[in-house]
Design a protein around this motif. Structure first.
Motif, PDB file in Angstrom:
ATOM      1  N   THR A 183       1.034  -1.295  -0.064  1.00  0.00           N
ATOM      2  CA  THR A 183      -0.362  -0.016  -0.020  1.00  0.00           C
ATOM      3  C   THR A 183       1.200   0.950  -0.187  1.00  0.00           C
ATOM      4  N   SER A 184      -0.106   2.110  -0.001  1.00  0.00           N
ATOM      5  CA  SER A 184       1.067   3.366  -0.115  1.00  0.00           C
ATOM      6  C   SER A 184       0.644   4.754   0.366  1.00  0.00           C
ATOM      7  N   ASP A 185       1.188   5.706   1.086  1.00  0.00           N
ATOM      8  CA  ASP A 185       0.375   6.833   1.756  1.00  0.00           C
ATOM      9  C   ASP A 185       0.259   7.892   0.970  1.00  0.00           C
ATOM     10  N   ILE A 186       0.015   8.852   1.528  1.00  0.00           N
ATOM     11  CA  ILE A 186      -0.562  10.239   0.301  1.00  0.00           C
ATOM     12  C   ILE A 186       0.581  10.960  -0.569  1.00  0.00           C
ATOM     13  N   GLU A 187       1.699  10.337  -0.209  1.00  0.00           N
ATOM     14  CA  GLU A 187       3.048  11.304  -0.367  1.00  0.00           C
ATOM     15  C   GLU A 187       3.120   9.629  -1.984  1.00  0.00           C
ATOM     16  N   LEU A 188       2.670   8.398  -1.415  1.00  0.00           N
ATOM     17  CA  LEU A 188       3.263   7.461  -2.709  1.00  0.00           C
ATOM     18  C   LEU A 188       4.466   6.859  -1.876  1.00  0.00           C
ATOM     19  N   ASP A 189       4.435   6.993  -0.486  1.00  0.00           N
ATOM     20  CA  ASP A 189       5.398   6.102   0.379  1.00  0.00           C
ATOM     21  C   ASP A 189       4.970   4.470  -0.136  1.00  0.00           C
ATOM     22  N   ARG A 190       5.991   3.947  -0.335  1.00  0.00           N
ATOM     23  CA  ARG A 190       5.272   2.352  -0.995  1.00  0.00           C
ATOM     24  C   ARG A 190       5.635   1.536   0.473  1.00  0.00           C
ATOM     25  N   VAL A 191       4.470   0.806   1.310  1.00  0.00           N
ATOM     26  CA  VAL A 191       5.437   0.131   2.257  1.00  0.00           C
ATOM     27  C   VAL A 191       4.177  -1.674   2.149  1.00  0.00           C
TER      28      VAL A 191
END
Length: 233
Positions: A183-191
């Protein structure tokens, strides 16, 4: 069918009024467009999702399972009750936990990895489908452990989604897996590993190609300038 579902459908029928004849759905789309190297295409697409694919012969599968466990530092692995003993025969120093539908999520969270089979592999999308059938276990078993080792046999790989759907029973609990959970947050950092396994390792079991074997030609699809009924656009 559950009572709640039946109640909802009854309300819908009440709003719609009189029964209507089923609508004929055209099925003229391409159902199979097999690439020249189906297994190679599957491998490439699965790896695009940051998963690992090892292509092994049947006799090499137990060693490949053991090597994958060593690679990820696996000390315990949960398996469905009907996983073949042969798959586990090369494991050393790894605790094998059989799931008989009695392990709670907290128990599964203590296990390093899960080893399962699969129902279908889709080459075009790099997807593996589980349907809780033989060697797959229940859905929770494949969602909680951090590493998923998945055995896919060559005969289970199809070229595209329509071909996969034709092999599956929609009444079964289907899990479509395209790479590790991510998944990713609003800043598109993939986790990775938030909603399921952080690591997906596919063991693709296939016999070696015979010497000098030529790949099958690509099966052509329909003319893109022709409609389903055969008329020109």
């Amino acid at each position: 069918m559950s009572a709640a579902r039946e109640e909802i459908l009854a309300r819908i029928r009440g709003v719609l009024g009189e029964q209507r004849a089923p609508v004929e759905i055209p099925r003229g789309y391409t159902r199979s467009r097999e690439p020249a190297d189906l297994l190679g295409h599957f491998t490439e697409r699965v790896e695009d999702y940051r998963a690992v694919v090892d292509r092994v012969t049947p006799d090499r599968l137990p060693a490949a399972v053991a090597e994958a466990c060593t690679r990820y530092g696996v000390r315990s692995v949960v398996v469905p009750a009907d996983v073949p003993d042969d798959w586990l025969s090369a494991l050393r120093g790894v605790t094998v936990v059989q799931d008989r539908d009695s392990l709670a999520p907290t128990d599964l969270d203590q296990v390093d990895a899960v080893l399962t089979g699969a129902a279908v592999g889709v080459a075009e999308t790099g997807t593996i489908v589980l349907d809780s059938g033989p060697r797959q276990g229940r859905r929770a078993v494949t969602l909680v452990p951090d590493v998923h080792l998945c055995v896919v046999e060559a005969g289970q790989v199809v070229d595209d989604v329509p071909a996969a759907v034709s092999r599956l029973d929609p009444r079964r609990p289907l899990t479509w897996i395209s790479g590790p959970s991510a998944t990713s947050d609003i800043e598109l950092d993939r986790v990775e590993g938030v909603h399921g396994p952080r690591t997906l390792h596919v063991l693709l079991v296939a016999e070696p190609d015979p010497p000098g074997a030529a790949p099958d030609p690509l099966v052509p699809g329909p003319d893109p300038d022709r409609l389903v009924d055969g008329t020109d656009r």
